[in-house]
Design a protein around this motif. Structure first.
Motif: not given
Length: 413
Positions: A91, A174-175, A97, A178-182
């Motif tokens: 992150h 990831l939660k 991405d 608050k990451s934008d990584m999928q």
């Protein structure tokens, strides 16, 4: 530029890892790949079979463009801390991405449902967790029983598989960030993660390590059938050069000395030491002649051997519970230590220099100028871990200290 992130140990890199990298690229359409890799010690509390630079060469040969080191305080920690530290490192690059990970489940939805409960920790979950802990179950098993009591339509044994457990922790991290990584998952192929059986192909890294530890020859065809040609050649070179293989029992005397000379109060400050476990560790150290004997003697159903191994590994560099807690809780704490890259990795580095949220370390000698406070302390534990690790090289002439300062970044075309 579409950037794929992977969290790895590559201990050693085998056919299953190659499949994961290739399939992840196909699934995401990624143009560039970046991995965060454990350094010289791994999540199960063991030394890597060969050092981080050899395993970096494996990664670059397998399709990874840029290799970053996961700080040892995260690499040799519980699944939750390992996953959070690794996801946070990705992150913090500011460029990733997609995060792809292997799982026995092979589908995201049930993993996401579990991760949501663990992230949100509703009252029902907290009460059930406490109930099972009070009944004497280990924390991982108590957590599994609590989750299965809340979500009763999950696939059987979903939380009993090593890669599923890590996958859930990655999604939870990831939660939290608050990451934008999928997230993307690839179903694991071949032998189970902890399988010790050597197969005709797609054997686990555990099986490969056990084969070598049991005296198997590096020239045995069974290895070349289970490893990519480049991994086989790198392993062969390290073993021929007597810089490997490295196994945990090489640290027996150091660990037993530490345990026999530490007070219970000191040992209580080591991560994962709770509920009087310090007394059991000290007592068993006085009756053990090797690290393996110690772990067998200390481990119980409540205190799994992997937890005991992590405790003994953390003794080598001296991190404390409070320090680890501060490293985890401070989102500003961190750095991006570069281990190796290729030409595409060079493109990634140029972008990371502009977008990274933490310092990028390409020259270890400069870390004191680039880092301060907790980040500097955390980096110094990486140096201490390497200084400990090299003491296990079969060739005493290869055991010189401060190899983090003298070993160059691995660069390929």
């Amino acid at each position: 530029m579409k950037v794929l992130g992977i969290i790895s140990e590559y201990n050693p890199l085998h056919m299953g890892h190659v499949y994961h990298i290739k399939t992840s690229i196909e699934k995401t359409g990624a143009t560039h790949t970046l991995c965060v890799m454990s350094g010289n010690f791994v999540q199960r509390g063991e030394p890597a079979i060969v050092d981080k630079w050899a395993r970096t060469r494996m990664a670059l040969n397998a399709g990874i463009d840029l290799v970053l080191e996961l700080p040892v305080v995260f690499a040799c920690a519980s699944a939750e801390i390992f996953a959070y530290g690794a996801v946070r490192t990705l992150h913090n690059t500011g460029v990733v991405d997609f995060l792809s990970f292997g799982s026995e489940q092979g589908e995201l939805e049930p993993l996401k449902r579990i991760a949501s409960i663990l992230h949100e920790e509703p009252d029902e979950y907290r009460k059930l967790l406490k109930k099972y802990l009070n009944e004497g179950y280990s924390f991982p098993l108590s957590r599994e029983k609590a989750i299965l009591s809340i979500i009763n339509d999950l696939p059987g044994n979903i939380m009993s598989h090593s890669n599923n457990i890590l996958a859930i922790e990655y999604i939870k991290a990831l939660k939290r960030l608050k990451s934008d990584m999928q997230p993307v998952t690839v179903k694991r192929v071949g032998a189970a993660y902890l399988s010790t059986e050597m197969l005709s192909s797609f054997s686990s890294a555990t099986a490969v390590r056990k084969f070598l530890q049991d005296g198997g020859a590096i020239t045995d065809p069974v290895l070349s059938h289970n490893l990519p040609d480049f991994t086989f050649k790198i392993l062969q070179a390290e073993i021929t050069g007597r810089r490997g293989p490295v196994f945990a029992d090489a640290f027996s005397e150091i660990v037993l000395h530490r345990l026999r000379t530490m007070s219970p109060e000191e040992l209580r400050n080591v991560p994962d030491v709770t509920e009087g476990l310090e007394n059991r560790l000290i007592s068993c150290s006085l009756r053990s002649g090797t690290l393996s004997e110690l772990i067998d003697m200390v481990a119980t159903s409540r205190y799994p051997s992997t937890r005991i191994r992590r405790i003994t590994a953390n003794l080598l560099w001296g991190v404390t519970k409070n320090q680890l807690k501060s490293f985890v809780s401070d989102d500003r704490c961190g750095y991006l230590r570069v281990l190796g890259f290729n030409s595409k990795g060079r493109e990634l580095l140029a972008r990371i220099r502009k977008e990274a949220k933490v310092p990028l370390i390409t020259k270890v000698a400069n870390y004191r100028d680039q880092l301060s406070g907790a980040s500097k302390l955390m980096f110094e534990y990486d140096i201490k871990a390497t200084n400990s690790y090299v003491l296990a090289f079969p060739d005493p002439g290869q055991r010189m200290g401060d190899q983090d300062f003298t070993t160059p970044i691995v660069k390929t075309d």
